[in-house]
Enzyme design. Structure first.
Site, PDB file in Angstrom:
ATOM      1  N   CYS A  17      -1.146   6.086  -7.522  1.00 54.00           N
ATOM      2  CA  CYS A  17      -2.665   6.750  -7.084  1.00 54.00           C
ATOM      3  C   CYS A  17      -2.607   8.303  -7.125  1.00 54.00           C
ATOM      4  CB  CYS A  17      -3.020   6.376  -5.710  1.00 54.00           C
ATOM      5  SG  CYS A  17      -2.001   6.963  -4.542  1.00 54.00           S
ATOM      6  N   HIS A  46       6.561   5.741  -0.132  1.00 52.34           N
ATOM      7  CA  HIS A  46       7.310   4.476   0.117  1.00 52.34           C
ATOM      8  C   HIS A  46       7.944   3.600  -1.157  1.00 52.34           C
ATOM      9  CE1 HIS A  46       5.993   4.617   4.786  1.00 52.34           C
ATOM     10  NE2 HIS A  46       6.976   5.202   4.414  1.00 52.34           N
ATOM     11  N   CYS A 101      -1.714  13.514   1.410  1.00 49.58           N
ATOM     12  CA  CYS A 101      -2.652  13.260   0.384  1.00 49.58           C
ATOM     13  C   CYS A 101      -3.812  13.677   0.899  1.00 49.58           C
ATOM     14  CB  CYS A 101      -2.907  11.759   0.235  1.00 49.58           C
ATOM     15  SG  CYS A 101      -4.129  11.037  -0.596  1.00 49.58           S
ATOM     16  N   GLU A 131       1.798   7.530   8.482  1.00 51.42           N
ATOM     17  CA  GLU A 131       0.353   7.882   8.443  1.00 51.42           C
ATOM     18  C   GLU A 131      -0.300   7.797   9.675  1.00 51.42           C
ATOM     19  OE1 GLU A 131      -4.085   7.151   6.528  1.00 51.42           O
ATOM     20  OE2 GLU A 131      -2.310   6.271   5.565  1.00 51.42           O
ATOM     21  N   THR A 170      -5.638   5.025   5.665  1.00 50.88           N
ATOM     22  CA  THR A 170      -6.271   4.807   4.510  1.00 50.88           C
ATOM     23  C   THR A 170      -5.967   3.592   3.695  1.00 50.88           C
ATOM     24  OG1 THR A 170      -4.434   6.171   3.616  1.00 50.88           O
ATOM     25  CG2 THR A 170      -6.446   7.250   4.233  1.00 50.88           C
ATOM     26  N   CYS A 200      -9.026   4.302   1.319  1.00 50.67           N
ATOM     27  CA  CYS A 200      -9.212   5.270   0.198  1.00 50.67           C
ATOM     28  C   CYS A 200      -9.653   4.531  -0.904  1.00 50.67           C
ATOM     29  CB  CYS A 200      -7.789   6.179  -0.086  1.00 50.67           C
ATOM     30  SG  CYS A 200      -6.499   5.307  -0.710  1.00 50.67           S
ATOM     31  N   SER A 229       2.947   0.116   3.236  1.00 53.79           N
ATOM     32  CA  SER A 229       1.641  -0.576   3.758  1.00 53.79           C
ATOM     33  C   SER A 229       0.577  -1.107   2.680  1.00 53.79           C
ATOM     34  CB  SER A 229       0.946   0.387   4.744  1.00 53.79           C
ATOM     35  OG  SER A 229      -0.295  -0.082   5.106  1.00 53.79           O
ATOM     36  N   SER A 273       2.381   3.273  -4.567  1.00 54.56           N
ATOM     37  CA  SER A 273       3.557   4.294  -4.551  1.00 54.56           C
ATOM     38  C   SER A 273       4.776   3.730  -5.716  1.00 54.56           C
ATOM     39  CB  SER A 273       4.366   4.369  -3.500  1.00 54.56           C
ATOM     40  OG  SER A 273       4.317   3.225  -2.664  1.00 54.56           O
TER      41      SER A 273
END
Length: 316
Positions: A17, A46, A101, A131, A170, A200, A229, A273
């Site tokens: 992303c 990650h 981010c 996060e 997110t 997100c 996650s 990721s």
């Protein structure tokens, strides 16, 4: 020996992303600007393959700031950090670059704004995820209450039911989060939510693509890391959408071929990721075992891009 035929549904969007892309770029540009070593607090994203690649270029990954010397640059990971981390870096007069981010930073700003309006915060997120730690750490201890499930909502003890707001991590499951938000709104009718969904665009898009391929696939593989996650949520979404065999794999070497015996279709996606090179590695592994026909299933197109911080765009 002829290989059995296999339809491979390639989900799109998948993989990197804009926030991950930016974070990796930040580490690479910091190494170009300041030379090695550059320290990174927590895995930048990650994914072991990505982290190992950056380590080979001279990045040093640590869990806490006290493992970093004062005289080398340090980068904060894409997941975000508690306010105390940059404050400590400033006190130590360190050069630091925040790779949080921008969509996580937006949640941090929201939490701050609600707190300034006198509202106590409830965060929907996973306990212990960086996060969640980063977002909760924007406000003083006790100001942000964490809920992970609908059951947690029933048990949470608030200061004043009339003065509450919520934010979310997110990378959650869109469907699970809807249920938790409904429970919060039922129990606390005055609770204030975000202007725009905190989950997100990339998390949402990747889950939608999985919902499109899962029902027609005998198996679905998510290329991603066990501590990611959003990747783990994709496995759950696939199972719920009707795929009988959904698994997370970090690399092609982790594919369990015996479990896939007899399949005629497989879907492949990747967490936010996971680099595309690992997706290609998995596709190549299927080509070695099957006569593969690839079908792209695209449910959205993404053109989001985030700028890197100015400090990296200026000469050293």
């Amino acid at each position: 020996m002829t290989k059995p035929p296999l339809t491979l549904y390639l989900a799109a969007p998948r993989g990197f992303c804009a926030g991950v892309d930016r974070a990796i770029k930040i580490v690479e540009m910091a190494l170009q600007k300041w030379g090695a070593p550059v320290y990174v607090r927590h895995e930048i994203v990650h994914n072991k393959f990505v982290v190992d690649g950056l380590r080979a270029q001279g990045a040093v990954f640590v869990e806490e700031l006290d493992e970093c010397p004062n005289d080398r640059p340090v980068i904060f990971s894409a997941h975000g950090v508690p306010k105390s981390v940059p404050a400590t870096a400033e006190r130590r007069e360190m050069i630091y670059v925040d790779a949080t981010c921008p969509l996580v930073s937006k949640v941090h700003v929201e939490a701050q704004r609600h707190a300034e309006a006198g509202l106590q915060m409830i965060m929907i997120g996973h306990k212990g995820h960086p996060e969640t730690i980063g977002t909760m750490g924007q406000l003083p201890d006790g100001e942000v209450l964490l809920v992970e499930t609908v059951e947690d909502v029933a048990a949470v003890q608030v200061r004043d039911p009339g003065k509450l707001a919520f934010v979310t991590q997110t990378t959650l499951s869109v469907d699970d989060t809807k249920d938790i938000i409904s429970a919060l709104e039922q129990r606390f009718p005055a609770i204030v939510g975000p202007h725009k969904e905190d989950i997100c665009y990339a998390t949402t898009n990747r889950q939608e693509a999985v919902k499109a391929v899962a029902p027609k696939s005998d198996a679905l593989l998510v290329v991603g890391a066990p501590n990611s996650s959003n990747s783990r949520r994709l496995v759950e979404v696939a199972s719920r959408a009707g795929c009988n065999y959904a698994q997370l794999v970090q690399r092609a070497t982790e594919i369990d071929w015996r479990a896939l015996e007899g399949i005629s279709s497989v879907a492949i996606t990747a967490g936010a990721s996971a680099p595309e090179v690992l997706v290609n590695e998995v596709i190549d592994a299927f080509r070695a075992h099957y006569d593969v026909t690839v079908e792209l299933v695209e449910t959205a197109t993404e053109n989001v891009e985030f700028k890197v911080p100015r400090v990296l765009r200026e000469p050293a």
